[in-house]
Design a protein around this motif. Sequence first.
Motif, PDB file in Angstrom:
ATOM      1  N   UNK A  29     -27.889 -38.478  42.823  1.00 28.23           N
ATOM      2  CA  UNK A  29     -28.058 -38.562  41.372  1.00 28.23           C
ATOM      3  C   UNK A  29     -27.423 -37.340  40.707  1.00 28.23           C
ATOM      4  N   UNK A  30     -26.924 -37.535  39.495  1.00 28.53           N
ATOM      5  CA  UNK A  30     -26.363 -36.421  38.748  1.00 28.53           C
ATOM      6  C   UNK A  30     -27.426 -35.356  38.488  1.00 28.53           C
ATOM      7  N   UNK A  31     -27.007 -34.099  38.528  1.00 26.65           N
ATOM      8  CA  UNK A  31     -27.919 -33.000  38.200  1.00 26.65           C
ATOM      9  C   UNK A  31     -28.395 -33.147  36.754  1.00 26.65           C
ATOM     10  N   UNK A  32     -29.580 -32.628  36.431  1.00 24.14           N
ATOM     11  CA  UNK A  32     -30.144 -32.828  35.082  1.00 24.14           C
ATOM     12  C   UNK A  32     -29.215 -32.418  33.953  1.00 24.14           C
ATOM     13  N   UNK A  33     -28.510 -31.282  34.099  1.00 21.16           N
ATOM     14  CA  UNK A  33     -27.648 -30.850  32.999  1.00 21.16           C
ATOM     15  C   UNK A  33     -26.438 -31.771  32.824  1.00 21.16           C
ATOM     16  N   UNK A  34     -25.957 -32.342  33.934  1.00 20.48           N
ATOM     17  CA  UNK A  34     -24.851 -33.296  33.839  1.00 20.48           C
ATOM     18  C   UNK A  34     -25.356 -34.620  33.272  1.00 20.48           C
ATOM     19  N   UNK A  35     -26.552 -35.005  33.685  1.00 25.95           N
ATOM     20  CA  UNK A  35     -27.141 -36.227  33.138  1.00 25.95           C
ATOM     21  C   UNK A  35     -27.289 -36.136  31.621  1.00 25.95           C
ATOM     22  N   UNK A  36     -27.639 -34.951  31.126  1.00 34.12           N
ATOM     23  CA  UNK A  36     -27.746 -34.784  29.664  1.00 34.12           C
ATOM     24  C   UNK A  36     -26.384 -34.952  28.998  1.00 34.12           C
ATOM     25  N   UNK A  37     -25.334 -34.426  29.624  1.00 35.87           N
ATOM     26  CA  UNK A  37     -23.995 -34.617  29.081  1.00 35.87           C
ATOM     27  C   UNK A  37     -23.647 -36.105  29.006  1.00 35.87           C
ATOM     28  N   UNK A  38     -23.935 -36.834  30.064  1.00 34.55           N
ATOM     29  CA  UNK A  38     -23.643 -38.267  30.099  1.00 34.55           C
ATOM     30  C   UNK A  38     -24.418 -38.998  29.008  1.00 34.55           C
ATOM     31  N   UNK A  39     -25.667 -38.599  28.799  1.00 37.77           N
ATOM     32  CA  UNK A  39     -26.465 -39.207  27.733  1.00 37.77           C
ATOM     33  C   UNK A  39     -25.858 -38.944  26.363  1.00 37.77           C
ATOM     34  N   UNK A  40     -25.366 -37.727  26.153  1.00 36.90           N
ATOM     35  CA  UNK A  40     -24.707 -37.392  24.890  1.00 36.90           C
ATOM     36  C   UNK A  40     -23.423 -38.195  24.708  1.00 36.90           C
ATOM     37  N   UNK A  41     -22.676 -38.378  25.784  1.00 37.21           N
ATOM     38  CA  UNK A  41     -21.465 -39.185  25.702  1.00 37.21           C
ATOM     39  C   UNK A  41     -21.792 -40.604  25.256  1.00 37.21           C
ATOM     40  N   UNK A  42     -22.816 -41.173  25.845  1.00 34.39           N
ATOM     41  CA  UNK A  42     -23.192 -42.542  25.491  1.00 34.39           C
ATOM     42  C   UNK A  42     -23.696 -42.626  24.055  1.00 34.39           C
ATOM     43  N   UNK A  43     -24.453 -41.615  23.632  1.00 31.72           N
ATOM     44  CA  UNK A  43     -24.997 -41.623  22.273  1.00 31.72           C
ATOM     45  C   UNK A  43     -23.894 -41.535  21.230  1.00 31.72           C
ATOM     46  N   UNK A  44     -22.756 -40.918  21.597  1.00 33.48           N
ATOM     47  CA  UNK A  44     -21.661 -40.793  20.650  1.00 33.48           C
ATOM     48  C   UNK A  44     -21.037 -42.125  20.269  1.00 33.48           C
ATOM     49  N   UNK A  45     -21.110 -43.097  21.165  1.00 30.31           N
ATOM     50  CA  UNK A  45     -20.632 -44.436  20.865  1.00 30.31           C
ATOM     51  C   UNK A  45     -19.144 -44.658  21.019  1.00 30.31           C
ATOM     52  N   UNK A  46     -18.365 -43.626  21.354  1.00 25.84           N
ATOM     53  CA  UNK A  46     -16.923 -43.826  21.514  1.00 25.84           C
ATOM     54  C   UNK A  46     -16.636 -44.459  22.881  1.00 25.84           C
TER      55      UNK A  46
END
Length: 494
Positions: free
Chosen positions: A137-154
């Motif tokens: 599984x992705x490390x927590x800080x990387x998982x947060x980045x991925x969540x931000x990417x998805x939230x951006x909607x691009x």
Amino acid sequence: MTARLLRHQLYSVDQVRALDRYAITTLGIPGYALMERAAAAALVSLRRHWPQAHRLAVYCGPGNNGGDGFLLALLAREAGMQVEVVALGESHGDDAVRARQAFESAGGRVQLWHGARELPLADVQVDALFGTGLTRALAPEVARLVQHMRAGGQPVLALDVPSGVNADTGEVPGEAVHADVTVSFIALKRGLVTGQAPGYVGELELDALGLPESLWLNTPADAQRMHAWTLPPRPRQAHKGDNGHVLAIGGDHGTAGAIRLCGEAALRAGAGLVSVATRSEHLVALNSARPELMAHDVNGPQALEPLLQRATVLAVGPGLGQGAWGHALWLTALDAGKPLVLDADGLNLLAREPRTLGGAAVLTPHPGEAARLLGCDTAAIAKDRFAAVRQLARRYDAVVVLKGAGSLVADPAGRVAVCPWGNPGMASGGMGDLLTGMVAALRAQGCDAWQAACLGVGLHARAGDLAAQHGGERGMLASDLLAPLRLLLNGCES
């Protein structure tokens, strides 16, 4: 190997690493040159899918996948795009470090990711965080980045693998990038087409990086993606006896629908005759709804015997139950020595009383049934679907269909085919009953167990896709597949 054939070949991660090493050490192509080719291929894909994109955000990890991202960012800048790069930290490995230096030397600026920062504005985001090497599984800080990417909607272009997806097995053990397009390099990784992965990969493309055909000649693919095909036209003099007799066994109290769907699918898949062995209470409903089915009251093994003698292929399990009636019919059917397809309670009974099936049977478990057949839990099946389906085929000496997104078909020798069709609308009751009848009908028409399983799975999924085109995915019924199935079998739809 032609590009068309290569798109149907699926390789394990270890095989792809070996191909990469061969290209570097034997063909003499430096690793950095392969990285440059990957970046160029990614830019071509990006411009094809998003020709109006001007702002690019590239997220780079520490390894070679990040190196691909840095070189893509460099090429995009040279093409006049506005590019911002966010890196997880320092780069590691000679080629990745060199790629980062090339980007920075050309005036590119690298921002380091920390959980509180805002992501850059972008028309397209590029996932170059982790490649095939990540299995945890992705490390927590990387998982947060991925969540931000998805939230951006691009929209997101993933390089080689959406980060967080296991490219070998299709497992997604935690947070993962949801890509709109994934461009895979050198060869298609088998895990990208099955299990949880199809929900993250988006449109899957392959770029072989201009490598010569000799690269793949000594590395047989681990699995194959199915081709679209169907049966040849029937000869003009054909009669119903030429097309086999399927006997569908099941439909305990209250489950007439399951055995009717199975029997009707066998008819629509071209069986010459279809009989149904079921409870007496179901006869009126079956005869009224589908008079072409020859429904019989079977109260036990003695009543089943004459039907078995006339049958070419048995379809056992839909609505069968695991009580005394179902168990007795199941035992009698297996002892008849006929080619058979086992599903549903036919599989649950096999899990209770294991036996090898002599290579003439097709088993069609979903992950829960597969777990019972192997004595494990569904998490173990999801962890490596390729290993699970191969183990099932060996253990029961049968061709096995492991259903789900990217259904797998395996034989006892370890051959595996992957279905590239199907959609979430097919996650509804009765779909498995249809597949059982279809595979049995194809066996009855002369296909061997492997051919019938592969063709049946492919037609089933393609019929589901056609049904979705005409009415959408949500609310699709199993019976909605019967009309497009007939069209596909007769070559009326491609």
